[in-house]
Design an enzyme around this catalytic site. Structure first.
Site, PDB file in Angstrom:
ATOM      1  N   HIS A 269      48.488 -71.290  31.427  1.00  0.00           N
ATOM      2  CA  HIS A 269      48.345 -71.226  30.158  1.00  0.00           C
ATOM      3  C   HIS A 269      46.700 -72.148  29.957  1.00  0.00           C
ATOM      4  O   HIS A 269      45.981 -71.864  29.376  1.00  0.00           O
ATOM      5  CB  HIS A 269      49.457 -72.178  29.631  1.00  0.00           C
ATOM      6  CG  HIS A 269      50.831 -71.623  29.971  1.00  0.00           C
ATOM      7  ND1 HIS A 269      50.704 -70.424  29.395  1.00  0.00           N
ATOM      8  CD2 HIS A 269      52.480 -71.723  29.622  1.00  0.00           C
ATOM      9  CE1 HIS A 269      52.052 -70.179  29.146  1.00  0.00           C
ATOM     10  NE2 HIS A 269      53.102 -71.692  29.708  1.00  0.00           N
ATOM     11  N   ASP A 320      55.110 -64.223  31.258  1.00  0.00           N
ATOM     12  CA  ASP A 320      56.235 -65.395  31.305  1.00  0.00           C
ATOM     13  C   ASP A 320      57.805 -65.205  30.819  1.00  0.00           C
ATOM     14  O   ASP A 320      58.398 -64.988  31.057  1.00  0.00           O
ATOM     15  CB  ASP A 320      55.345 -66.585  30.008  1.00  0.00           C
ATOM     16  CG  ASP A 320      55.245 -67.882  30.582  1.00  0.00           C
ATOM     17  OD1 ASP A 320      56.253 -67.964  31.425  1.00  0.00           O
ATOM     18  OD2 ASP A 320      54.677 -69.090  29.329  1.00  0.00           O
TER      19      ASP A 320
HETATM   20 ZN   LIG Z   1      56.113 -70.623  32.761  1.00  0.00          ZN
END
Ligand SMILES: [Zn+2]
Length: 454
Positions: A269, A320
């Site tokens: 991220h 994800d």
């Molecule tokens: Zn994750």
């Protein structure tokens, strides 16, 4: 020996025509350019490109895709989504995990991903106890990868706390938890399961600075000096504030100062960084695992892509939460986030100043390959034969050539993957996984039970 003849392909030295590729088991053993098809070769029309790497997946979350799209009574955020996720996973058995992961991996292959990094933290039984095999659920991930044929880097997650500085875990986290001794057992067993799958790799995933304290992180890095290390970092503002309160540093800053970041590392991220963190992270040699569709879904924020790329940073993309599995859309969303923020076009062309699609495709492929220690990553002799064939009769791709094909696939097309070879085996034909029917049927049974609550 298997021979495949492609009319067009993106090789490591660029676009070529009439390519005869010889496979020896999983690997590419020879490539001839400008060659006619041999008598035994399978002739494949369409455009061959290297399979992309999906650097960050939580496969089980595929089962809750679309279930958290109703606004709750309070303000909705990542943290309310996480509560839905915790309630959902409390019910899942190892069988369920395998069924859901097999579907997610089949969909990844259909979407053009041929390798997945599974950041795996759902280790324990619903009551928090260990299974007889501490890597029972990891074994199910390996089994799902085997069923689907996708390349796997398994990243068992270390998760010990519920907040920065060793705060106690919350009840919803009991399926994730272990101490350092427990993690050693888990990793040893995970390694045995991974060894049963050709070409699969093992790394470690200290979950985040919320779940791992500083002495534990030091111990993990000393105990496991090789292989990929993945960690979530700076996804949410509240997380950055919590880390700052605990340590006086932001998460990425703390990792830069204390963790010895280098090319083993993949930070997932990093949507909240200062300019200084962005430049330092780019110089560290680590890869950032970006998950633009999930980051959009969860309202995480937009990665400082332009500054990071200008500073020479490595990045990869991941699915994800698996709310939507599509390699081209993941790259599109990455670029579109930059455009929306900066009110400009073609933001991530970097120094090349040419095709945006080609630039981000190449970067994500190289970054993902290194972050997962993958043996694929290019159509090249000696590499794993992970080849995605795009449909050149798709209206968005028709009459295109060279990099314009990648621009069209990434920015203009829906699903356009026709065939996929992973580890030398044909796993997708005419856009559908060859075991797709059985995988989808098993998934449907699992979902009906999970969603009926019985
Ligand atoms: Zn994750």
């Amino acid at each position: 020996m298997v021979e495949l003849h492609f009319s067009r392909a993106l090789l490591s030295d660029g676009w070529r025509r009439d390519i005869l590729i010889t496979l020896n088991g999983r690997k590419i053993s020879a490539i001839a350019v400008g060659a006619p098809p041999s008598a035994n070769a399978e002739r494949i029309s369409g455009i061959a490109v290297p399979g992309l790497t999906n650097v960050h997946s939580h496969a089980f979350q595929r089962a809750m895709a679309g279930l958290a799209e109703t606004r709750g009574p309070a303000e909705d955020s990542f943290w309310t989504w996480r509560e839905v996720m915790y309630r959902f996973l409390a019910e899942m058995t190892p069988d369920d995990i395998e069924a859901v992961a097999a579907l997610a991996y089949a969909e990844m292959l259909e979407a053009g991903f041929t390798t997945v990094g599974e950041f795996h933290y759902l280790h324990n039984a619903p009551d928090g106890r260990r299974y007889a095999d501490p890597a029972e659920t990891g074994a199910r991930i390996v089994a799902a990868a085997k069923t689907s044929g996708i390349g796997l880097t398994l990243l068992p997650s270390f998760y010990a706390h519920g907040g920065c500085g060793g705060r106690p875990a919350k009840p919803g986290q009991i399926r994730f938890l272990s101490d350092l001794d427990g993690f050693a057992d888990l990793l040893a067993s995970s390694g045995r399961h991974v060894a049963s799958l050709d070409g699969a790799k093992l790394g470690i995933a200290p979950h985040s600075l919320r779940a791992v304290d500083a002495p534990e992180l030091r111990t993990l890095l000393q105990a496991y000096p090789d292989g990929p290390v993945h960690i979530h970092a700076a996804e949410q503002v509240a997380e950055v504030e919590e880390c700052f309160k605990w340590s006086g540093a932001r998460p990425v800053e703390w990792l830069l100062d204390n963790a010895g970041l280098d090319s083993r590392w993949c930070l997932i991220h990093c949507t909240h960084m200062t300019e200084d963190e962005t430049a330092r992270l780019a110089r560290s040699g680590a890869t950032v695992g970006l998950c633009p569709i999930t980051e959009s879904s969860l309202g995480d924020g937009i990665f400082a892509g332009v500054g990071y790329q200008n500073a020479g940073g490595h990045f990869a993309v991941g699915t994800d939460s698996n709310i939507r599995i599509a390699a081209n859309e993941e790259l599109r969303t990455l670029e579109y986030g930059q455009r929306l923020r900066d009110q400009r076009r073609n933001c991530l062309t970097g120094v090349s100043r040419t095709s945006t699609g080609r630039t981000i495709f190449d970067a994500a492929l190289a970054g993902g390959t290194r972050a997962l220690a993958s043996e694929a990553g290019a159509i090249e002799v000696g590499k794993s034969a992970d080849i995605v064939v795009l449909d050149d009769t798709n209206p968005s791709l028709v009459a295109r050539d060279g990099d314009a094909l990648l621009d069209a696939w990434i920015f203009a097309s829906g699903p356009a993957v026709r065939e996929v070879y992973a580890g030398g085996r044909l796993v997708v034909r005419d856009g559908r996984h060859i075991k797709g029917e059985a995988i989808r049927a098993r998934y449907a049974v699992t979902m009906r039970r999970l969603l009926s609550g019985g």
